[in-house]
Design a protein around this motif. Structure first.
Motif, PDB file in Angstrom:
ATOM      1  N   THR A 263       0.865  -0.935   0.148  1.00  0.00           N
ATOM      2  CA  THR A 263      -0.239  -0.092   0.035  1.00  0.00           C
ATOM      3  C   THR A 263       0.518   1.660  -0.168  1.00  0.00           C
ATOM      4  N   SER A 264       0.192   2.568  -0.336  1.00  0.00           N
ATOM      5  CA  SER A 264       0.855   3.716  -0.169  1.00  0.00           C
ATOM      6  C   SER A 264       1.244   4.132   1.112  1.00  0.00           C
ATOM      7  N   ILE A 265       0.742   3.546   1.599  1.00  0.00           N
ATOM      8  CA  ILE A 265       0.825   4.807   2.951  1.00  0.00           C
ATOM      9  C   ILE A 265       2.449   3.746   4.189  1.00  0.00           C
ATOM     10  N   ASP A 266       2.131   1.867   3.482  1.00  0.00           N
ATOM     11  CA  ASP A 266       3.605   1.241   4.054  1.00  0.00           C
ATOM     12  C   ASP A 266       4.633   1.739   3.122  1.00  0.00           C
ATOM     13  N   ALA A 267       4.737   2.115   1.756  1.00  0.00           N
ATOM     14  CA  ALA A 267       5.580   2.990   1.260  1.00  0.00           C
ATOM     15  C   ALA A 267       6.055   4.001   1.170  1.00  0.00           C
ATOM     16  N   ILE A 268       5.357   4.258   1.932  1.00  0.00           N
ATOM     17  CA  ILE A 268       5.842   5.913   2.771  1.00  0.00           C
ATOM     18  C   ILE A 268       6.511   5.846   4.174  1.00  0.00           C
ATOM     19  N   GLU A 269       5.941   5.142   5.286  1.00  0.00           N
ATOM     20  CA  GLU A 269       6.611   4.823   5.944  1.00  0.00           C
ATOM     21  C   GLU A 269       7.862   4.603   5.902  1.00  0.00           C
ATOM     22  N   LYS A 270       7.923   3.217   4.852  1.00  0.00           N
ATOM     23  CA  LYS A 270       9.692   2.928   4.879  1.00  0.00           C
ATOM     24  C   LYS A 270      10.146   3.453   4.075  1.00  0.00           C
ATOM     25  N   GLY A 271      10.218   4.465   2.907  1.00  0.00           N
ATOM     26  CA  GLY A 271      10.976   4.967   2.528  1.00  0.00           C
ATOM     27  C   GLY A 271      11.236   5.845   3.502  1.00  0.00           C
ATOM     28  N   CYS A 272      10.138   6.402   4.419  1.00  0.00           N
ATOM     29  CA  CYS A 272      10.931   8.222   5.204  1.00  0.00           C
ATOM     30  C   CYS A 272      12.079   7.968   5.999  1.00  0.00           C
ATOM     31  N   MET A 273      11.632   6.154   6.300  1.00  0.00           N
ATOM     32  CA  MET A 273      12.802   5.398   7.567  1.00  0.00           C
ATOM     33  C   MET A 273      13.992   5.849   7.023  1.00  0.00           C
ATOM     34  N   ILE A 274      14.357   5.255   6.018  1.00  0.00           N
ATOM     35  CA  ILE A 274      16.022   5.263   5.458  1.00  0.00           C
ATOM     36  C   ILE A 274      16.415   6.401   5.243  1.00  0.00           C
ATOM     37  N   GLU A 275      15.919   7.231   5.179  1.00  0.00           N
ATOM     38  CA  GLU A 275      16.191   8.874   4.831  1.00  0.00           C
ATOM     39  C   GLU A 275      16.159   9.371   7.003  1.00  0.00           C
ATOM     40  N   GLU A 276      15.478   8.515   7.993  1.00  0.00           N
ATOM     41  CA  GLU A 276      15.554   9.180   9.222  1.00  0.00           C
ATOM     42  C   GLU A 276      16.691   8.405   9.764  1.00  0.00           C
ATOM     43  N   ALA A 277      16.661   7.284   9.197  1.00  0.00           N
ATOM     44  CA  ALA A 277      18.596   6.301   9.453  1.00  0.00           C
ATOM     45  C   ALA A 277      19.457   6.822   8.863  1.00  0.00           C
ATOM     46  N   ASN A 278      19.672   7.659   8.385  1.00  0.00           N
ATOM     47  CA  ASN A 278      20.817   8.009   7.229  1.00  0.00           C
ATOM     48  C   ASN A 278      21.971   8.911   7.816  1.00  0.00           C
ATOM     49  N   ALA A 279      22.380   8.759   8.642  1.00  0.00           N
ATOM     50  CA  ALA A 279      23.527  10.230   9.454  1.00  0.00           C
ATOM     51  C   ALA A 279      24.059  10.980   8.609  1.00  0.00           C
ATOM     52  N   GLU A 280      24.224  10.676   7.423  1.00  0.00           N
ATOM     53  CA  GLU A 280      25.126  11.905   6.880  1.00  0.00           C
ATOM     54  C   GLU A 280      24.128  13.379   6.477  1.00  0.00           C
ATOM     55  N   GLY A 281      22.785  12.825   6.243  1.00  0.00           N
ATOM     56  CA  GLY A 281      21.732  13.726   6.300  1.00  0.00           C
ATOM     57  C   GLY A 281      21.563  14.129   7.868  1.00  0.00           C
ATOM     58  N   GLN A 282      21.432  16.054   7.348  1.00  0.00           N
ATOM     59  CA  GLN A 282      21.592  16.786   8.261  1.00  0.00           C
ATOM     60  C   GLN A 282      20.042  17.607   8.827  1.00  0.00           C
ATOM     61  N   SER A 283      19.584  17.063   8.272  1.00  0.00           N
ATOM     62  CA  SER A 283      18.119  17.559   7.830  1.00  0.00           C
ATOM     63  C   SER A 283      16.723  16.569   8.662  1.00  0.00           C
ATOM     64  N   VAL A 284      17.054  15.311   8.848  1.00  0.00           N
ATOM     65  CA  VAL A 284      15.991  14.322   9.105  1.00  0.00           C
ATOM     66  C   VAL A 284      16.472  13.825  10.155  1.00  0.00           C
ATOM     67  N   GLY A 285      16.187  13.523  11.329  1.00  0.00           N
ATOM     68  CA  GLY A 285      16.007  12.497  12.228  1.00  0.00           C
ATOM     69  C   GLY A 285      17.505  12.367  12.060  1.00  0.00           C
ATOM     70  N   LEU A 286      18.127  10.897  12.711  1.00  0.00           N
ATOM     71  CA  LEU A 286      19.276  11.036  12.961  1.00  0.00           C
ATOM     72  C   LEU A 286      20.467  11.850  11.839  1.00  0.00           C
ATOM     73  N   GLY A 287      21.563  12.589  13.303  1.00  0.00           N
ATOM     74  CA  GLY A 287      22.084  13.447  12.569  1.00  0.00           C
ATOM     75  C   GLY A 287      21.938  14.297  11.935  1.00  0.00           C
ATOM     76  N   GLY A 288      19.806  15.575  12.510  1.00  0.00           N
ATOM     77  CA  GLY A 288      19.921  16.320  12.394  1.00  0.00           C
ATOM     78  C   GLY A 288      20.280  17.261  12.914  1.00  0.00           C
ATOM     79  N   LEU A 289      20.913  18.649  12.481  1.00  0.00           N
ATOM     80  CA  LEU A 289      21.188  20.005  13.004  1.00  0.00           C
ATOM     81  C   LEU A 289      20.085  20.172  14.673  1.00  0.00           C
ATOM     82  N   PRO A 290      20.720  20.098  15.366  1.00  0.00           N
ATOM     83  CA  PRO A 290      20.410  20.957  16.659  1.00  0.00           C
ATOM     84  C   PRO A 290      19.359  22.266  16.520  1.00  0.00           C
ATOM     85  N   ASP A 291      18.987  22.313  17.130  1.00  0.00           N
ATOM     86  CA  ASP A 291      18.340  23.821  17.878  1.00  0.00           C
ATOM     87  C   ASP A 291      19.279  24.403  18.454  1.00  0.00           C
ATOM     88  N   ARG A 292      19.136  25.725  18.842  1.00  0.00           N
ATOM     89  CA  ARG A 292      20.541  26.728  19.398  1.00  0.00           C
ATOM     90  C   ARG A 292      20.783  26.130  20.618  1.00  0.00           C
TER      91      ARG A 292
END
Ligand code: SD4
Length: 290
Positions: free
Chosen positions: A29-58
């Motif tokens: 289903t599209s809802i499973d595709a969305i969740e699974k797809g987004c999880m990949i970027e959330e777990a990517n520590a290199e991406g600094q705007s999502v999930g793990l490795g996201g840049l912090p607040d002040r």
């Protein structure tokens, strides 16, 4: 191009769209595709705007915003969530397992633990160093594109033609403590109407919020505009109301029921990734400020 299944996402997130496509190709289903797809970027520590490795607040705290919407028009979101790697999955649990649509901060975090999510320190060495360097001047100015703006917004249509969407981010780097952006707010960072289509946003959330951009795009498509025309008009709305548009970026993507897509930004440098007709491709978005 048109047709489905298909998935489109903000920025160059080929691994995320590939994972969503894998789910869709297997008849998921599209809802499973969305969740699974987004999880990949959330777990990517290199991406600094999502999930793990996201840049912090002040203050050095990584705080996450995410939401998800399904074909029934159900919606779930978490805002100001800390210590959890997959806010998109917590948002889905809010949608499916609670009588509410938004959970914030400590409450959202407690709910996540009760659903079995693990506590994770999201501040990586790389992001901590960037924050420490930033602290020397403490200049707050949103940076156009890249570093500061790779929220993942994703729209998918499954083989039944049903549309879902998700949006997940660590928000603007070095934001004030407690700041919530557009990404987890229905109608702003994301909107889905399975009769019409969907839209999602990236960039300076304050401007997206003030114009309720994603809802606007879906309503414009309802009135007969193509996804491209609708994205351009939503950007035009911001330009008209905001004389200092030179100083910030906003980018929108949209899809209609046929799987036709559109994308548009204020400035150069916005990219989208689309997996359709068995091809995973990156496209440079057209933009207003030429
Ligand atoms: C926000 N729209 O929190 C998000 C920012 C963004 O990568 O796109 N960050 O305002």
């Amino acid at each position: 191009t048109s047709g489905f299944p298909m998935v489109i996402a903000t920025w160059n997130v080929n691994d995320s769209t590939a994972e969503a496509w894998r789910v869709l190709k297997e008849g998921g289903t599209s809802i499973d595709a969305i969740e699974k797809g987004c999880m990949i970027e959330e777990a990517n520590a290199e991406g600094q705007s999502v999930g793990l490795g996201g840049l912090p607040d002040r203050d050095g705290n990584v705080t996450l915003d995410a939401c998800i919407m399904n074909k029934e028009g159900d919606y779930g979101a978490v805002v100001y969530l800390q210590n959890i790697m997959h806010p998109i999955s917590v948002a889905r649990k809010v949608m499916e397992d609670t009588p509410h649509v938004i959970l914030a901060g400590k409450g959202a975090e407690q709910f996540a633990y009760s659903e079995g999510f693990k506590k994770v320190d999201l501040l990586t060495e790389k992001s901590k160093k960037a924050w420490e360097a930033w602290k020397k001047t403490s200049q707050y100015k949103p940076i156009i594109n890249i570093e500061n703006h790779d929220t993942i917004g994703m729209l998918a249509i499954d083989e039944n033609g049903d549309i879902s969407g998700g949006c997940t981010t660590s928000g603007l780097a070095y934001k004030m403590a407690g700041r919530v952006g557009d990404s987890p707010i229905i109608g702003s960072g994301l909107f889905i109407d399975n009769e019409i289509g969907g839209a999602t946003a990236t960039g300076l959330g304050e401007e997206v919020l003030k114009t309720v951009g994603s809802f606007l795009i879906v309503e414009l498509m309802r009135q007969g505009k193509t996804p491209q025309q609708a994205c351009e008009e939503a950007i035009g709305r911001i330009i008209k109301k905001t004389p200092n548009f030179k100083d910030f970026q906003v980018g929108y993507i949209a899809v209609n029921k046929k799987g036709e897509t559109g994308y548009y930004a204020i400035h150069d440098g916005f990219w989208v990734t689309k997996y359709q007709n068995d091809k995973n491709e990156n496209f440079a978005s057209d933009f207003y400020d030429k």
